[in-house]
Design an enzyme around this catalytic site. Structure first.
Site, short mmCIF file in Angstrom:
data_model
loop_
_atom_site.label_atom_id
_atom_site.label_comp_id
_atom_site.label_asym_id
_atom_site.label_seq_id
_atom_site.Cartn_x
_atom_site.Cartn_y
_atom_site.Cartn_z
N ASP A 225 14.03 63.59 48.44
CA ASP A 225 12.54 63.15 47.87
C ASP A 225 12.17 61.74 48.45
OD1 ASP A 225 10.02 63.73 46.93
OD2 ASP A 225 10.56 62.63 45.02
N SER A 226 10.85 61.55 48.48
CA SER A 226 10.46 60.07 48.67
C SER A 226 10.86 59.38 47.42
CB SER A 226 8.93 59.94 48.73
OG SER A 226 8.47 60.49 47.32
N GLY B 183 3.01 59.64 50.33
CA GLY B 183 1.97 60.18 50.34
C GLY B 183 0.55 59.68 50.86
N CYS C 124 10.01 67.17 48.48
CA CYS C 124 8.90 66.38 48.54
C CYS C 124 8.01 67.28 49.29
CB CYS C 124 9.35 65.12 49.27
SG CYS C 124 7.99 64.16 49.48
N ASN C 125 6.52 67.37 48.63
CA ASN C 125 5.57 67.98 49.39
C ASN C 125 5.16 67.57 50.48
OD1 ASN C 125 4.19 70.52 47.33
ND2 ASN C 125 5.43 69.14 46.44
N THR C 126 4.97 66.00 50.55
CA THR C 126 4.61 65.18 51.63
C THR C 126 5.30 65.75 52.90
OG1 THR C 126 3.50 63.70 49.85
CG2 THR C 126 3.56 62.92 52.34
N GLU D 294 4.45 58.32 36.77
CA GLU D 294 5.46 57.34 36.97
C GLU D 294 5.57 56.19 35.51
OE1 GLU D 294 6.41 55.54 40.60
OE2 GLU D 294 6.82 57.78 41.36
N CYS E 89 2.90 68.63 44.43
CA CYS E 89 3.52 67.54 44.34
C CYS E 89 4.70 67.35 43.49
CB CYS E 89 2.60 66.37 44.13
SG CYS E 89 3.09 64.72 43.89
N THR E 90 5.78 66.74 43.91
CA THR E 90 7.18 66.98 43.19
C THR E 90 6.70 66.23 41.54
OG1 THR E 90 7.61 65.00 44.24
CG2 THR E 90 8.70 66.91 44.86
N HIS E 91 5.80 65.66 41.59
CA HIS E 91 5.56 64.88 40.29
C HIS E 91 4.77 65.88 39.36
CE1 HIS E 91 6.77 61.08 42.12
NE2 HIS E 91 6.34 60.39 41.40
N1 DGL Z 1 7.16 63.12 46.38
C1 DGL Z 1 5.70 63.28 46.70
C2 DGL Z 1 5.31 64.50 46.97
O1 DGL Z 1 5.81 65.59 46.42
C3 DGL Z 1 5.06 62.18 45.89
C4 DGL Z 1 5.36 60.84 45.80
C5 DGL Z 1 5.01 60.27 47.24
O2 DGL Z 1 3.66 59.94 47.53
O3 DGL Z 1 5.98 59.84 47.93
O4 DGL Z 1 4.25 64.75 47.62
#
Ligand code: DGL
Length: 289
Positions: free
Chosen positions: A33-34, A66, A96-98, A175, A207-209
């Protein structure tokens, strides 16, 4: 921070000790993930696949993805995936969705192992869940701008209508650990009210969060809207893939979790740790050079 441990020797020990029961593939699933948000996917993988070992790599040195361009997210994703291959990953999960939205096809073309993203499993679950055919999607600016969820939904069912909304303020709030707070509720309503007015009956947490805000979002939207958590559905897709590829871990293996980051962890690791109830242990530091 602890030093890297030699995975190859660890696997040799496992294989040598119990050959009959250890039929299967003991190599870890590589997850990236990011940053730390992808631990929501790890949490679901641990619940569903307790025999599997997981090596998680969070690119905390370069988070967030993102707001970055497709070319940058693709380059970062390839670099991170190559570190997972060095760890002998048998398959890679883009938690990570992005990165799933912008880099999945590049990763699929360039990597020698199978790759699972979070978009297709999330879209599948949403089309299964919707009753009125109107699905809301929330995510980072880059994810929403890519149109990846709309494409995935449309591929599955042309009759489905999607309303997508970028929610860039949610990641910083999560966060900070503001999972139950008046301010977070107000920001959420600002983002979600137009989707409600549009008549969605299903919302993809793209989004993962965002699974960390599931309780707050559920409370604000009520029972009329089904929340689809891409983390949960991604874990189910990985399980199907391991069976299909015949690379499941040996039944006698007790899966372990190793977490590595490209920059030392900040407070969010504690937030995720507490919210997800994950046993994380020592965090390794991986340099990108
Ligand atoms: N992990 C990113 C996502 O799922 C969110 C955090 C980011 O912007 O890197 O899109």
């Amino acid at each position: 921070m602890e030093a890297e441990e030699p995975l190859v020797s660890m696997m040799t020990t496992i294989k040598d000790s119990a050959p009959a029961e250890m039929d299967g593939d003991p190599r870890p699933i590589g997850v990236f993930d990011s940053g730390i948000g992808g631990l929501t996917v790890v949490s679901e993988l641990r619940k569903l696949l307790p025999n599997e070992s997981i090596y998680y790599l969070g690119d905390t040195a370069r988070v967030p993805y993102g707001g970055k361009s497709p070319a940058t997210v693709q380059r970062y994703s390839l670099e991170i995936a190559s570190l997972l291959l060095e760890q002998n990953a048998k398959t890679i999960v883009v938690a990570c969705n992005t990165a799933s939205a912008l880099a999945l096809s590049v990763l699929e073309q360039r990597l020698p192992v199978t790759v699972t993203g979070v978009i297709a499993p999330g879209a599948q679950a949403a089309t299964n869940a919707t009753r009125n055919g109107h699905i809301g999607v929330i995510g980072t600016r880059a994810t929403i701008k890519s149109g990846a969820y709309e494409r995935a939904l449309c591929n599955l069912n042309r009759g489905v209508r999607a309303s997508a909304r970028a929610c860039p303020l949610l990641v910083p709030l999560i966060e900070e650990g503001w999972l139950e707070s008046r301010i977070t509720d107000e920001v959420l309503m600002e983002y979600l009210q137009p989707l409600m007015d549009d008549g969605i009956d299903t919302l993809v947490l793209g989004c993962t969060h965002y699974p960390l805000l599931r309780t707050a979002i559920g409370r604000l939207l009520g029972d009329a809207v089904t929340l689809v958590d891409s983390a949960e559905n991604c874990a189910a897709a990985v399980k199907r893939l391991l069976v299909r590829e015949n690379i499941e871990a040996p039944r006698a293996q007790v899966g372990d979790l190793r977490v590595a980051l490209t920059d030392p962890p900040d407070r969010f690791l504690d937030v995720a740790h507490e919210a997800l109830n994950l046993e994380i242990g020592e965090v390794q530091l991986r340099s990108m050079t």
